[in-house]
Design an enzyme around this catalytic site. Structure first.
Site, short mmCIF file in Angstrom:
data_model
loop_
_atom_site.label_atom_id
_atom_site.label_comp_id
_atom_site.label_asym_id
_atom_site.label_seq_id
_atom_site.Cartn_x
_atom_site.Cartn_y
_atom_site.Cartn_z
N ASP A 242 -5.07 2.17 6.85
CA ASP A 242 -5.69 0.98 7.45
C ASP A 242 -4.66 -0.12 7.69
O ASP A 242 -3.99 -0.55 6.77
CB ASP A 242 -6.81 0.47 6.56
CG ASP A 242 -7.85 1.54 6.30
OD1 ASP A 242 -8.21 2.26 7.26
OD2 ASP A 242 -8.30 1.68 5.14
N CYS B 123 -6.79 6.88 -3.12
CA CYS B 123 -7.13 6.29 -4.41
C CYS B 123 -8.46 5.57 -4.27
O CYS B 123 -8.56 4.58 -3.54
CB CYS B 123 -6.05 5.30 -4.85
SG CYS B 123 -6.55 4.39 -6.34
N ASP C 229 0.51 4.49 5.38
CA ASP C 229 -0.73 3.84 4.98
C ASP C 229 -1.71 4.08 6.11
O ASP C 229 -1.32 4.26 7.26
CB ASP C 229 -0.46 2.34 4.80
CG ASP C 229 -1.70 1.55 4.53
OD1 ASP C 229 -2.48 1.94 3.64
OD2 ASP C 229 -1.91 0.53 5.22
N ASN D 258 -5.26 3.37 -0.28
CA ASN D 258 -6.18 2.78 -1.25
C ASN D 258 -7.55 2.67 -0.60
O ASN D 258 -7.66 2.20 0.53
CB ASN D 258 -5.73 1.38 -1.66
CG ASN D 258 -4.53 1.35 -2.56
OD1 ASN D 258 -4.13 2.37 -3.12
ND2 ASN D 258 -3.94 0.18 -2.71
N GLN D 259 -8.58 3.09 -1.32
CA GLN D 259 -9.95 2.99 -0.82
C GLN D 259 -10.86 2.48 -1.94
O GLN D 259 -11.75 3.17 -2.43
CB GLN D 259 -10.42 4.35 -0.29
CG GLN D 259 -9.68 4.82 0.95
CD GLN D 259 -9.89 3.89 2.14
OE1 GLN D 259 -11.00 3.40 2.39
NE2 GLN D 259 -8.81 3.63 2.88
N SER D 260 -10.63 1.23 -2.34
CA SER D 260 -11.36 0.66 -3.46
C SER D 260 -12.85 0.48 -3.17
O SER D 260 -13.65 0.28 -4.08
CB SER D 260 -10.76 -0.69 -3.87
OG SER D 260 -10.95 -1.65 -2.85
N CYS E 278 -5.27 2.44 -12.67
CA CYS E 278 -4.92 3.85 -12.50
C CYS E 278 -3.45 3.96 -12.09
O CYS E 278 -2.80 2.98 -11.77
CB CYS E 278 -5.81 4.49 -11.43
SG CYS E 278 -5.54 3.77 -9.79
#
Length: 183
Positions: free
Chosen positions: A15, A90, A13, A56-58, A98
């Site tokens: 962050d 993502c 991961d 993850n980069q929402s 997704c």
């Protein structure tokens, strides 16, 4: 966990695991490596294993940062750590349902495919329960490295927990015994 055995890749991961978590960071100047993270990644590479990042980069879907900003931050991470063999990002929100956003396994499965290993030959190291769940769903090994953002129940639910990234990598390489549960 015992030796590298069939382990061919370690995915991380970004962050809170490799770098200090700065929410929705789009500024490469704000990237700082976590304690022991660079040495841990180097240890994986010296063991002959592939390395990758799945993140993850929402903030992209939320309009808080652009993909170009995410890629700029990722380039800075590569500058600090040396280039990773594979990156998966993502950009979706949880509501988008997704197949890539952790805890879904899509990014781990895609990263493994891109570097030519089976998910069962990879491990994923992260700091929250979604990281562990994604690894489990992909059929990969996992190690949780808790931070202030990690909930107690996420630690309790993880099979393998390490005090920091250096410890996690040493668990995966079989250099320290696995005890499971809390570090």
């Amino acid at each position: 966990m015992g030796g590298t055995g069939t382990l061919k890749a370690v995915l991380f991961d970004r962050d809170g695991t490799l770098v200090v978590d700065v929410p929705y960071n789009g500024d490469p100047r704000r990237v700082r490596a976590m304690n022991h993270a660079r040495a841990a990644v180097e240890l994986v590479r010296r063991a002959g294993l592939a390395t990758g990042v799945a993140s993850n980069q929402s903030g992209v879907a939320r309009g808080l940062l652009s993909l170009d900003q995410v890629y700029a931050v990722n380039r800075r991470v590569d500058q600090l750590f040396g280039s990773f063999d594979v990156w998966e990002v993502c950009p979706h929100r949880q509501e988008d349902n997704c197949g890539c956003r952790k805890p879904a396994p899509g990014m781990i499965v895609n990263a493994c495919r891109r570097i030519g290993v089976e998910p069962g030959e990879a491990a994923y190291v992260g700091d929250i329960g979604a990281d562990v769940e994604a690894a489990k769903a992909a059929g990969s090994r996992h190690v949780l490295v808790p931070t202030a953002a990690t909930r107690v129940e996420e630690v309790d639910d993880a099979e393998f927990v390490a005090r920091d990234l250096w410890h996690a990598v040493n668990l995966l390489l079989g250099r320290v015994p696995a005890q499971g549960g809390r570090p």
